[in-house]
Scaffold this active site. Structure first.
Site, PDB file in Angstrom:
ATOM      1  CB  CYS A 149      -0.944  -0.007   1.197  1.00 46.03           C
ATOM      2  SG  CYS A 149      -2.230  -1.268   1.103  1.00 46.03           S
ATOM      3  CG  HIS A 185      -0.700   3.460   4.160  1.00 42.40           C
ATOM      4  ND1 HIS A 185      -1.009   2.119   4.228  1.00 42.40           N
ATOM      5  CD2 HIS A 185       0.069   3.704   5.251  1.00 42.40           C
ATOM      6  CE1 HIS A 185      -0.448   1.583   5.298  1.00 42.40           C
ATOM      7  NE2 HIS A 185       0.211   2.528   5.939  1.00 42.40           N
TER       8      HIS A 185
END
Length: 502
Positions: free
Chosen positions: A52, A102
């Site tokens: 991610c 993220h």
């Protein structure tokens, strides 16, 4: 010049092999299929890193992890790295994010003027891997196979709650932009966490796949001893020995994953409907950060260069880009220069800060021969891994492992490693030379280790005494919402209405 509005629709962990030319026919995804019909569809798009935070930092900056320093899910994304949000904002755009990106570190905007939600994952250094302790599992944050054995139906989860909020705020923002209070062009990024595991879906979407013929992977579990060294490391990191994965677990996990694609399709349809009913025109880009193995070869989640993990959907609906399928391999790091060109930004302002290449000319028939590059230096690895997709070939290299060479035309499931085959030594030597010219693996390894060691010191220090997290806190100005006494009621009602009254 008039600059176009841009809507970026990002999802998480969506396997690109399910998008051979837009969504596979058997997927219940009518909104994505309509979008695909008017988009340039890149059938062989790859993440820069199959995890991610590294994948997203590369997507936003157009740089590989070895340049950004975002090696894993706890590595800081530095504030001095230009992103597409910086480039567009500098060119006069309003830039906004609703959802996940993220970001790790104290900068939680990275060029976005406004952020509408917090993130679903932590922003600190707590998830830092440690190459000094190969094989150590960090139980409280490492993936395990509980996502597979726990697959099924639920009407609300942590992930659903998050994505429901992401869609709500995105729609509200598009309605607000339609009211015309800001005459700047806009770039709105809407980023969901589905279909990322856990594999849990709402009943209405689960029921769509009751008779699905794709609930088992095409390549089953090869058995631990038959996997390559890195795949074995992934199995160990996922704590596979403590779980008994049944065929029913696999069916339920894949069914929930497909159901969550349909859940996302509904969310995207709602957002696109707002755009249509408010008569706002925008370039639309749809992409994922990385894929999901979905049980192929017995592997789940990501963290490797196999197609299920590394390949992503990428579609662009834009004036000047012909709709249709493009088979040339491309990368998510190509998005930043592509957005720059579509927005009319001087490409000389972007070029020094990107490893990518604009996709606009490729969509209109220009040939491209540059290899697609990937890197991985995060959980389940003991040293950095690098990969090249060059034409039909995929070449993987790691200082700890034998080389891998796959012919993706003849062997789309990557079952036969040709690196030691006598008939392919010329190809291996050529690609190895290109890889060695691009990457010094010893230096890469040293930089990753230094970063990890620094972060372990800092994280442990900051968790002592008072703790001030970096998690993003969305701003809400209650005194500027709805009706307040410093506002003229007639003016408010008129300005907040779209379309305007008579």
């Amino acid at each position: 010049m008039t600059r176009p509005n841009i809507l970026i629709l990002m999802v998480d962990q969506l396997n690109g092999t399910l998008f051979p030319d837009g969504p596979a026919d058997w997927l219940h995804a009518p909104n994505l299929k309509r979008l695909a019909a008017r988009s340039t569809r890149f059938a062989n798009a790859y993440t820069a890193s199959p995890l991610c935070a590294p994948g997203r930092a590369s997507f936003m900056s157009g740089q590989l992890p070895s340049r950004t320093g975002v090696y894993d899910n706890a590595a800081e994304f530095r504030s001095d790295i230009p992103t597409y949000a910086h480039h567009l904002r500098r060119a006069g755009y309003y830039t906004c994010l609703s959802g996940k990106m993220h970001f790790v570190g104290p900068d939680q905007l990275h060029g976005f003027e406004e952020r509408l939600t917090t993130d679903i994952y932590p922003a600190d250094f707590g998830w830092t891997p440690d190459y000094r302790k190969p094989g150590e599992r960090i139980d409280w944050w490492y993936h395990n196979m509980g996502s597979v054995t726990g697959a099924g139906v639920a009407e609300i989860t942590n992930q659903m709650e998050y994505d429901d909020e992401v869609a709500y705020h995105a729609k509200a923002k598009l309605y607000d932009l339609a009211r015309g209070k800001d005459d700047r062009p806009w770039c709105v990024t809407v980023s969901f966490t589905h279909p990322h595991d856990p594999y849990v879906a709402r009943r209405k979407y689960w029921d769509l796949y009751e008779d699905c013929e794709h609930l088992l992977p095409q390549v089953g579990d090869l058995g631990y001893d038959n996997h390559d060294p890195h795949a074995k490391r992934i199995f160990d990191a996922n704590d596979w020995r403590n779980f008994d994965i049944t065929e029913e677990d696999i069916r339920k996990s894949r069914r929930a994953y497909f159901a969550n694609i349909s859940y996302l399709d509904d969310k995207l349809g709602e957002i696109l409907e707002v755009l249509e009913t408010t008569r706002q025109e925008a370039i639309i880009l749809f992409v994922s950060d990385h894929g999901d193995m979905l049980g192929e070869r017995g592997l789940w989640f990501k963290m490797n260069f196999y197609e299920g993990s590394a390949r992503v959907p990428l579609m662009v609906a834009a004036p000047g880009m012909e709709p249709g399928r493009i088979d040339t391999p491309v990368s998510t790091i190509d998005v930043t220069p592509t957005l720059g060109e579509l927005a009319g930004v001087d490409m000389a302002e972007i070029a020094p800060w990107t490893d990518g290449t604009s996709l606009v000319s490729l969509a209109n028939g220009t040939e491209r021969t540059a290899p697609v590059l990937m890197e991985y230096a995060a959980e389940a690895s003991y040293a950095p891994l690098v990969s090249m997709r060059y034409g039909k070939w995929k070449y993987n290299r790691c200082a700890l492992d034998p080389d891998q060479l796959f012919d993706l035309d003849a062997d789309p499931h990557e079952m036969t490693n040709l690196a030691d085959h006598p008939d392919h030594q010329g190809t291996v030597q050529s690609l190895r030379a290109k890889s060695q010219a691009r990457w010094d693996l010893d230096r890469f390894d040293a930089e990753v280790r230094a970063s990890q060691a620094r972060r372990w010191v800092v994280y442990e220090a900051l968790r002592q005494g008072g703790y001030y997290p970096w998690d993003y806190q969305p701003l809400q100005k209650a005194s500027e919402r709805y009706m307040r006494n410093h506002m003229n009621l007639d003016n408010l009602e008129e300005s907040q209405r779209f379309p305007r009254g008579e």
